[in-house]
Scaffold this motif. Structure first.
Motif, mmCIF file in Angstrom:
data_model
loop_
_atom_site.group_PDB
_atom_site.id
_atom_site.type_symbol
_atom_site.label_atom_id
_atom_site.label_comp_id
_atom_site.label_asym_id
_atom_site.label_seq_id
_atom_site.Cartn_x
_atom_site.Cartn_y
_atom_site.Cartn_z
ATOM 1 N N VAL A 27 41.648 64.439 46.751
ATOM 2 C CA VAL A 27 40.467 64.187 45.911
ATOM 3 C C VAL A 27 39.534 63.199 46.599
ATOM 4 O O VAL A 27 38.317 63.421 46.682
ATOM 5 C CB VAL A 27 40.909 63.655 44.530
ATOM 6 N N GLU A 28 40.084 62.094 47.122
ATOM 7 C CA GLU A 28 39.242 61.056 47.706
ATOM 8 C C GLU A 28 38.640 61.473 49.049
ATOM 9 O O GLU A 28 37.638 60.900 49.480
ATOM 10 C CB GLU A 28 40.033 59.763 47.848
ATOM 11 N N SER A 29 39.226 62.462 49.700
ATOM 12 C CA SER A 29 38.673 62.946 50.959
ATOM 13 C C SER A 29 37.769 64.159 50.753
ATOM 14 O O SER A 29 37.322 64.788 51.723
ATOM 15 C CB SER A 29 39.797 63.298 51.945
ATOM 16 N N GLY A 30 37.485 64.490 49.489
ATOM 17 C CA GLY A 30 36.545 65.562 49.181
ATOM 18 C C GLY A 30 37.111 66.963 49.294
ATOM 19 O O GLY A 30 36.350 67.939 49.270
ATOM 20 N N ARG A 31 38.423 67.089 49.389
ATOM 21 C CA ARG A 31 39.054 68.415 49.476
ATOM 22 C C ARG A 31 39.380 68.888 48.059
ATOM 23 O O ARG A 31 40.534 68.899 47.622
ATOM 24 C CB ARG A 31 40.294 68.340 50.352
ATOM 25 N N THR A 32 38.360 69.284 47.353
ATOM 26 C CA THR A 32 38.503 69.658 45.953
ATOM 27 C C THR A 32 37.903 71.041 45.711
ATOM 28 O O THR A 32 37.116 71.533 46.533
ATOM 29 C CB THR A 32 37.792 68.627 45.060
ATOM 30 N N PRO A 33 38.239 71.671 44.578
ATOM 31 C CA PRO A 33 39.145 71.212 43.522
ATOM 32 C C PRO A 33 40.606 71.416 43.901
ATOM 33 O O PRO A 33 40.945 72.279 44.701
ATOM 34 C CB PRO A 33 38.760 72.091 42.329
ATOM 35 N N VAL A 34 41.468 70.587 43.308
ATOM 36 C CA VAL A 34 42.907 70.612 43.579
ATOM 37 C C VAL A 34 43.643 71.007 42.308
ATOM 38 O O VAL A 34 43.311 70.524 41.216
ATOM 39 C CB VAL A 34 43.409 69.226 44.041
ATOM 40 N N LEU A 35 44.637 71.865 42.461
ATOM 41 C CA LEU A 35 45.542 72.166 41.352
ATOM 42 C C LEU A 35 46.876 71.499 41.661
ATOM 43 O O LEU A 35 47.545 71.843 42.634
ATOM 44 C CB LEU A 35 45.743 73.675 41.185
ATOM 45 N N ALA A 36 47.256 70.518 40.851
ATOM 46 C CA ALA A 36 48.559 69.873 40.978
ATOM 47 C C ALA A 36 49.510 70.547 40.002
ATOM 48 O O ALA A 36 49.163 70.740 38.827
ATOM 49 C CB ALA A 36 48.450 68.377 40.670
ATOM 50 N N ALA A 89 41.097 66.514 35.247
ATOM 51 C CA ALA A 89 40.743 65.185 35.733
ATOM 52 C C ALA A 89 39.642 65.348 36.774
ATOM 53 O O ALA A 89 39.264 66.471 37.124
ATOM 54 C CB ALA A 89 41.961 64.489 36.332
ATOM 55 N N GLU A 90 39.128 64.246 37.264
ATOM 56 C CA GLU A 90 38.026 64.311 38.220
ATOM 57 C C GLU A 90 38.532 64.818 39.576
ATOM 58 O O GLU A 90 39.308 64.145 40.252
ATOM 59 C CB GLU A 90 37.382 62.931 38.394
ATOM 60 N N GLY A 91 38.113 66.011 39.940
ATOM 61 C CA GLY A 91 38.466 66.585 41.233
ATOM 62 C C GLY A 91 39.742 67.390 41.239
ATOM 63 O O GLY A 91 40.046 68.065 42.225
ATOM 64 N N TYR A 92 40.516 67.312 40.159
ATOM 65 C CA TYR A 92 41.782 68.052 40.140
ATOM 66 C C TYR A 92 42.216 68.347 38.711
ATOM 67 O O TYR A 92 41.769 67.716 37.752
ATOM 68 C CB TYR A 92 42.876 67.273 40.858
ATOM 69 N N ASP A 93 43.093 69.340 38.585
ATOM 70 C CA ASP A 93 43.731 69.674 37.315
ATOM 71 C C ASP A 93 45.235 69.616 37.505
ATOM 72 O O ASP A 93 45.752 69.770 38.619
ATOM 73 C CB ASP A 93 43.339 71.082 36.845
ATOM 74 N N LEU A 94 45.946 69.411 36.414
ATOM 75 C CA LEU A 94 47.407 69.343 36.449
ATOM 76 C C LEU A 94 47.981 70.376 35.502
ATOM 77 O O LEU A 94 47.524 70.536 34.363
ATOM 78 C CB LEU A 94 47.889 67.948 36.031
ATOM 79 N N LEU A 95 49.006 71.085 35.978
ATOM 80 C CA LEU A 95 49.741 72.048 35.167
ATOM 81 C C LEU A 95 51.218 71.676 35.222
ATOM 82 O O LEU A 95 51.764 71.449 36.303
ATOM 83 C CB LEU A 95 49.534 73.467 35.715
#
Length: 254
Positions: A27-36, A89-95
């Protein structure tokens, strides 16, 4: 298609902490969006990320037995509920997979998660999957193609051998893994020559790439025991900067 990073390793090696740090790094390096994805039935990735989980896939699976409206197709209901289960969340989602119903095999819950992941991952640039100990679950999740398998070990000869055995299961499980990595966690500041030699011999034997060593972090330990998210770790923290350097090394091969 998302770049898939799957974490594996025996319990107690800091695997989930590494997964949370990797999500923060992406997220902080701009590699988004992320699915966790927390695919461990003993789910706690959300705690390290500072997120509240209201619905798990295990709960949705149970709903499919009794709660599907008559006016709605079962598949449409499932897709709707899975999207509702995403913690944004900002830049990522969690499942979160959560606990399956009753005792016995987790296979049905893994199959359900597999269906959800196949549809979801098309919407993300990266997917970080925190798994339960072992490797068999990756096969059950239908994660037959993995860009990076990150096996986390503690800084002991026995731990490194266990990590190697986990990585060796890739072949019999017929998983297609582009890169296999070993991360030695909670290592001493000065790496003993004997440990480094052992690690490199094991990596060469099992076709593992040594990502590197991460030291113990008193600050991470303090955050975890006080149930604080890892986002509170200072950006200038030497441990975090070390971890980010290793993650950059991993992503350079994507």
């Amino acid at each position: 298609m998302a770049v898939r990073v799957a974490l594996a390793g025996k319990g107690g090696t800091g695997k989930t902490t590494t997964a949370a740090l990797l999500v923060r790094f992406l997220v902080e390096s701009g590699r988004t969006p992320v699915l966790a994805v927390d695919a461990d039935p003993n789910a706690n990735l959300n705690e390290l990320l500072g997120l509240e989980v209201e619905t798990t896939l295990g709960e949705i699976k149970n709903e499919l037995r009794t709660s599907v409206p008559e006016s709605m197709a079962r598949g449409d209901f499932m897709e709707m509920r899975v999207h509702e289960a995403l913690v944004e969340a900002e830049g990522y989602d969690l499942l979160v997979m959560g606990q399956p119903e009753g005792p016995g095999c987790y296979c049905a819950a893994h199959s359900f998660l597999s269906q959800a992941l196949q549809k979801l991952e098309r919407s993300y640039a990266y997917m970080v999957v925190d798994n339960e100990a072992g490797m068999e679950h990756l096969s059950r999740l239908n994660m037959t193609e993995i860009d990076h398998l990150l096996v986390v070990s503690d800084a002991s000869s026995r731990g490194v051998l266990t990590a190697a055995r986990i990585a060796a299961l890739v072949k019999p499980l017929q998983l297609q893994v582009s890169h296999k990595w070993l991360l030695v966690n909670r290592a001493p500041e000065e790496i003993p020559e004997a440990l480094d030699k052992h690690v490199r011999e094991v990596c060469a034997r099992e076709d593992l790439k040594l990502l590197g060593y991460l030291p113990e972090s008193e600050r991470v330990f303090e955050l975890e025991i006080n149930q604080k998210p890892l986002w509170e770790l200072s950006a200038e923290d030497p441990f975090l900067r070390k971890a980010y350097g290793l993650f950059e090394k991993l992503m350079a091969t994507s």
